[in-house]
Each structure stands twice: as C-alpha cells, then as structure tokens.
Design a protein around this motif. Structure first.
Motif, mmCIF file in Angstrom:
data_model
loop_
_atom_site.group_PDB
_atom_site.id
_atom_site.type_symbol
_atom_site.label_atom_id
_atom_site.label_comp_id
_atom_site.label_asym_id
_atom_site.label_seq_id
_atom_site.Cartn_x
_atom_site.Cartn_y
_atom_site.Cartn_z
ATOM 1 N N VAL A 186 11.037 63.826 38.583
ATOM 2 C CA VAL A 186 11.497 62.544 39.131
ATOM 3 C C VAL A 186 12.718 62.730 40.024
ATOM 4 N N VAL A 187 13.419 63.853 39.872
ATOM 5 C CA VAL A 187 14.569 64.119 40.750
ATOM 6 C C VAL A 187 14.325 65.324 41.646
ATOM 7 N N PHE A 188 13.227 66.047 41.408
ATOM 8 C CA PHE A 188 13.033 67.332 42.068
ATOM 9 C C PHE A 188 11.840 67.322 43.005
ATOM 10 N N GLY A 189 12.102 67.699 44.276
ATOM 11 C CA GLY A 189 11.000 67.751 45.237
ATOM 12 C C GLY A 189 10.950 69.107 45.912
ATOM 13 N N GLY A 190 11.434 70.137 45.266
ATOM 14 C CA GLY A 190 11.403 71.473 45.838
ATOM 15 C C GLY A 190 12.767 71.927 46.337
ATOM 16 N N GLN A 191 13.741 70.994 46.375
ATOM 17 C CA GLN A 191 15.085 71.344 46.856
ATOM 18 C C GLN A 191 15.857 72.121 45.775
ATOM 19 N N GLU A 192 16.886 72.834 46.215
ATOM 20 C CA GLU A 192 17.695 73.576 45.235
ATOM 21 C C GLU A 192 18.609 72.606 44.491
ATOM 22 N N ILE A 193 18.625 72.670 43.161
ATOM 23 C CA ILE A 193 19.548 71.849 42.363
ATOM 24 C C ILE A 193 20.320 72.794 41.449
ATOM 25 N N LYS A 194 21.674 72.743 41.560
ATOM 26 C CA LYS A 194 22.497 73.583 40.679
ATOM 27 C C LYS A 194 23.285 72.672 39.760
ATOM 28 N N ASP A 195 23.336 72.976 38.474
ATOM 29 C CA ASP A 195 24.100 72.194 37.499
ATOM 30 C C ASP A 195 23.793 70.698 37.594
ATOM 31 N N GLY A 196 22.528 70.363 37.828
ATOM 32 C CA GLY A 196 22.160 68.942 37.933
ATOM 33 C C GLY A 196 22.310 68.243 36.593
ATOM 34 N N ASP A 197 22.650 66.962 36.628
ATOM 35 C CA ASP A 197 22.685 66.193 35.390
ATOM 36 C C ASP A 197 22.088 64.804 35.622
ATOM 37 N N GLU A 198 22.275 63.911 34.648
ATOM 38 C CA GLU A 198 21.627 62.596 34.695
ATOM 39 C C GLU A 198 22.123 61.720 35.834
ATOM 40 N N SER A 199 23.205 62.157 36.499
ATOM 41 C CA SER A 199 23.686 61.327 37.608
ATOM 42 C C SER A 199 22.896 61.613 38.895
ATOM 43 N N LEU A 200 22.011 62.592 38.873
ATOM 44 C CA LEU A 200 21.204 62.894 40.071
ATOM 45 C C LEU A 200 20.363 61.674 40.440
ATOM 46 N N PRO A 201 20.277 61.364 41.737
ATOM 47 C CA PRO A 201 19.453 60.210 42.111
ATOM 48 C C PRO A 201 17.967 60.552 41.985
ATOM 49 N N TYR A 202 17.147 59.525 41.821
ATOM 50 C CA TYR A 202 15.701 59.753 41.848
ATOM 51 C C TYR A 202 15.329 60.260 43.230
ATOM 52 N N LEU A 203 14.345 61.127 43.294
ATOM 53 C CA LEU A 203 13.822 61.551 44.593
ATOM 54 C C LEU A 203 13.115 60.340 45.205
ATOM 55 N N PRO A 204 13.424 59.989 46.484
ATOM 56 C CA PRO A 204 12.717 58.839 47.060
ATOM 57 C C PRO A 204 11.203 59.034 46.928
ATOM 58 N N LEU A 205 10.518 57.937 46.598
ATOM 59 C CA LEU A 205 9.083 58.053 46.256
ATOM 60 C C LEU A 205 8.256 58.728 47.338
ATOM 61 N N HIS A 206 8.596 58.414 48.626
ATOM 62 C CA HIS A 206 7.756 58.970 49.693
ATOM 63 C C HIS A 206 7.963 60.477 49.863
ATOM 64 N N LEU A 207 8.990 61.032 49.250
ATOM 65 C CA LEU A 207 9.218 62.481 49.378
ATOM 66 C C LEU A 207 8.497 63.302 48.310
ATOM 67 N N HIS A 208 7.869 62.607 47.360
ATOM 68 C CA HIS A 208 7.161 63.376 46.330
ATOM 69 C C HIS A 208 5.932 64.028 46.940
ATOM 70 N N PRO A 209 5.809 65.344 46.777
ATOM 71 C CA PRO A 209 4.656 66.013 47.372
ATOM 72 C C PRO A 209 3.367 65.787 46.582
ATOM 73 N N ASP A 210 3.423 65.200 45.405
ATOM 74 C CA ASP A 210 2.196 65.035 44.606
ATOM 75 C C ASP A 210 2.192 63.687 43.900
ATOM 76 N N HIS A 211 1.000 63.214 43.565
ATOM 77 C CA HIS A 211 0.835 61.877 42.962
ATOM 78 C C HIS A 211 1.422 61.826 41.557
ATOM 79 N N TYR A 212 1.233 62.900 40.812
ATOM 80 C CA TYR A 212 1.719 62.924 39.424
ATOM 81 C C TYR A 212 3.219 62.636 39.379
ATOM 82 N N SER A 213 3.994 63.380 40.177
ATOM 83 C CA SER A 213 5.453 63.212 40.126
ATOM 84 C C SER A 213 5.849 61.808 40.567
#
Ligand SMILES: NC(=O)c1ccc[n+]([C@@H]2O[C@H](COP(=O)([O-])OP(=O)(O)OC[C@H]3O[C@@H](n4cnc5c(N)ncnc54)[C@H](O)[C@@H]3O)[C@@H](O)[C@H]2O)c1
Length: 358
Positions: free
Chosen positions: A123-150
């Motif tokens: 829900v927050v990850f679309g292939g970009q690098e995330i270091k030390d991510g936590d719950e404050s990470l924004p949701y990945l905008p819906l149109h950027l999801h490469p797959d239907h499941y995510s």
C-alpha cells in the motif's frame, strides 16, 4: 454453523489459507471459538474446536450469516497476490474491494465491535527505494500501483480505517478497526525453477515469520478493546521481523535445508522485468484458452528486489508437509525446464536486437 457462544468468538476470513489457519490454531489455545470462513478448506486437518464454513466474501448473505455472534473479525481473505491470479482483474476487485465492503457492512449490521485487517507493504510501495520507513509513510497514489492486487488492497485498507468509529446497529457501541501491513513469503523453490537470482545483492527487503505475524494480529485485536483503551483504533501498523535482508539470501537456509542448491547465476533485473512483461503479454493473448502460470510477473519482480531467518523447525515444517528435494526428482523434467528457460531468454534478447539488412 454451530458455535459455542459462551466464549469469545473470532471469525477469520481466508482462514483456510496459510496464515489464517496458523492464526486460528493460536487463537484456539486461548480457549476462544474460532470460525474459518473461506472458499476452500485448509490443507491441514481441522483441530477440534475450529469450525470451517465454506463461503464466499463476495456473497453478503453468507458474510452476514458468518458474523452473527462474533466478537472480532480478522479479515485476511484476499485474491490476486501472486502468479496468474494477479492477472484476473475482475475477481481481484470483487474479492478485495467488494468483499471488504461486505465484511464492514455486516460487522456494523450485526454489532461486531472489532476488525483487524491484514494488509500489505504494497500500500506504500511501488518499487521505489524506502529506507527506515514507518507508519507515517503516505499511501502510494492509486494510479501508481503497477498491479491490481496492491491497488485493491490499498482501497480496502482505506475503507477499513474509514469505517473505524461507525456506530453499530441498535447499539451504543462503535466499530473499532486497525490494519497490519505485512511483507511476504515463499514460492518457486519446489519446481526446480529457483535457478537464478536477480537484482543488486545489497538491495534489502523485510520479511516476517508467521508466528510473529500471529502475535501481531492477536495483540492488535486486544489493543482494539476497551480494556486497552482502544489504543490501536484506526491505526495502520508495519509488521516485520526487523531484520532487513536481501530477498534471495533470505531463502538460502530454507532452500539448502530442503536439499536444493542455491543458485549461483545472477541476472540483471531489467532483463527479468522485460521477460515478465513479455510473459504477461503472452498471458493476455492466450490466457483465456490456456490459463498458464507465469514464471514471474512484473509485480513479483519489483517486489522481490525486496527477508526471517529460517530455523531448523521451519525447514522441518515444510519437509513434514511433503516439501523438499526428492532424490528421484526427474532430471529430464529439470532439463526440459532449463531448455524452456534458456529458449525464453534467448527469445527475449533476440527480440530486442535491431533488425539488420532491411
Ligand atoms: N503471503 C504473503 O507473503 C503476504 C504478504 C503481504 C500480505 N499478505 C496478506 O496476508 C493475507 C493472507 O495471506 P496468505 O499468504 O495466508 O494467503 P492465502 O492465499 O494462503 O490465503 C488467502 C485465503 O483467502 C481465501 N479467499 C480468496 N477468495 C475468497 C473469497 N472470495 N471468499 C472467502 N475466502 C477467500 C483463499 O481461499 C485463501 O485461503 C492476505 O490478505 C494477503 O493479502 C500476504
């Protein structure tokens, strides 16, 4: 479904699946009533005290039937995470989005006070690098999801958290919800297809041991109660073992523990991505006639550029369920597989070369 209504009753949607069943067994030890709600029964024998209900979350009447008298729902059922399932857009939407709507609506209608939703890092990850991510990470905008499941898991999570605080039908109480984001698990070791790795050796991902995941779900359900001041209410939580590791290295102890050799061939991720893209194209064209299982999809490639340390007990768990290298494993089968892989890669490479002499 006959349930002993005197104790606490937990309903686990997707309870026939890998994680749902493990959670059910842990809940049973706490003297709770546990109902598994799934379109297919668990592959293991049902322990006494756990009830299995064959039902579909897409069918509101069945969901309504299941939630009656339940104290807490673990909403785990989902569709489309891996393999060819990822390519069935309609079913993914129906199960992940409409299914979740049905569960929420039924909880409110039948006064179920707590719901824990099993979500995903996607829900927050679309292939970009995330270091030390936590719950404050924004949701990945819906149109950027490469797959239907995510994308659908993300929509469903937002629905779940938004439903937090919904007044329960004819009651002074409200629905308390939270969501747990998890990383991922196993696959292609069995068929001898785990023959190469890809990506950078220093790219790290998180994994979670199923027992830690079970604890996280039980704690989350507890933290939604009044006794715990509804502390987890409307919160998303990242769950992991807290030991980032290279995706493939993560599997080494399991692969070797099951008697397979760990691949030494490392291929560039761009080549694998291209291969996955072409496979999806072929699936799109022939999938209706022959719904084959793609070796890899693009989503799987970018997600695995993403690991728990397996102990002996885990390896034995898999072995106990018939997994592991069979000494009689057909070398012809492996040879055919290798030939298919090589031909497929050659086709990809050749298709990228410019045409000369025209
Ligand atoms: N396995 C992972 O690596 C991973 C990673 C991130 C998130 N998750 C999430 O964790 C949860 C469980 O994962 P899992 O690995 O145990 O998956 P799983 O496939 O073993 O379990 C999912 C279950 O949902 C059931 N289901 C599907 N459609 C249904 C329907 N219409 N009605 C009722 N049941 C239905 C399936 O039959 C299956 O038993 C899922 O929500 C998944 O999105 C898993």
């Amino acid at each position: 479904v006959e349930v002993n209504r005197t104790g606490r009753t937990f309903l686990i949607t997707g309870g026939g699946g890998y994680f749902g069943f493990r959670l059910a067994c842990a809940l049973l030890k706490t003297s709770s009533n546990v109902v598994l709600f799934d379109v297919r029964p668990p592959s293991q024998e049902l322990p006494e005290g756990i009830i299995f209900m064959r039902a579909d979350i897409r069918d509101y009447t069945q969901v309504e039937e299941a939630v009656r008298g339940v104290n807490c729902v673990f909403h785990i059922a989902s569709y489309g995470m891996s393999g060819r399932e990822q390519l069935n857009r309609k079913l993914i939407e129906e199960v992940n989005v409409q299914g979740t709507e049905n569960i929420l609506r039924a909880c409110v209608a039948h006064r179920v006070p707590r719901l824990v939703y099993t979500s995903t890092y996607n829900v927050v990850f679309g292939g970009q690098e995330i270091k030390d991510g936590d719950e404050s990470l924004p949701y990945l905008p819906l149109h950027l999801h490469p797959d239907h499941y995510s994308r659908t898991k993300s929509i469903a999570e937002v629905q779940v958290l938004k439903a937090n605080g919904s007044p329960l039908n004819s009651s002074a109480g409200v629905l308390q919800t939270c969501a747990l984001h998890l990383p991922r698990i196993i696959s292609y070791i069995e068929n001898g297809i785990f023959r190469f790795v890809y990506g950078e050796p220093d790219s790290l991902v998180e994994f979670v041991h199923v027992d830690n995941l079970v604890s996280a779900h039980m704690l989350a359900a507890e933290a939604l109660t009044e006794k715990r001041q509804h502390r987890a209410t409307s919160q998303p939580y990242f769950i992991s073992d807290g030991r980032p590791v290279n995706n493939f290295e993560f599997f080494r102890p399991l692969v070797e523990g099951l008697g397979y050799s760990f691949p030494t061939l490392r291929l560039p991720i761009s080549l694998i991505y291209l291969f996955a893209f072409l496979t999806e194209m072929v699936h799109h064209i022939v999938g209706r006639i022959y719904n084959f299982q793609p070796l890899l999809t693009r989503t799987e490639v970018y997600k695995t550029g993403e690991p728990k340390l397996y102990d002996l007990e885990d390896v034995q768990w898999f072995r106990g369920r018939g997994h592991g290298k069979k000494s009689s494993q057909s070398s012809i089968k492996k040879l055919i597989l290798d030939v298919v892989l090589v031909v497929a890669f050659a086709a990809v490479v050749l298709s990228c070369l410019p045409v000369v002499g025209q």
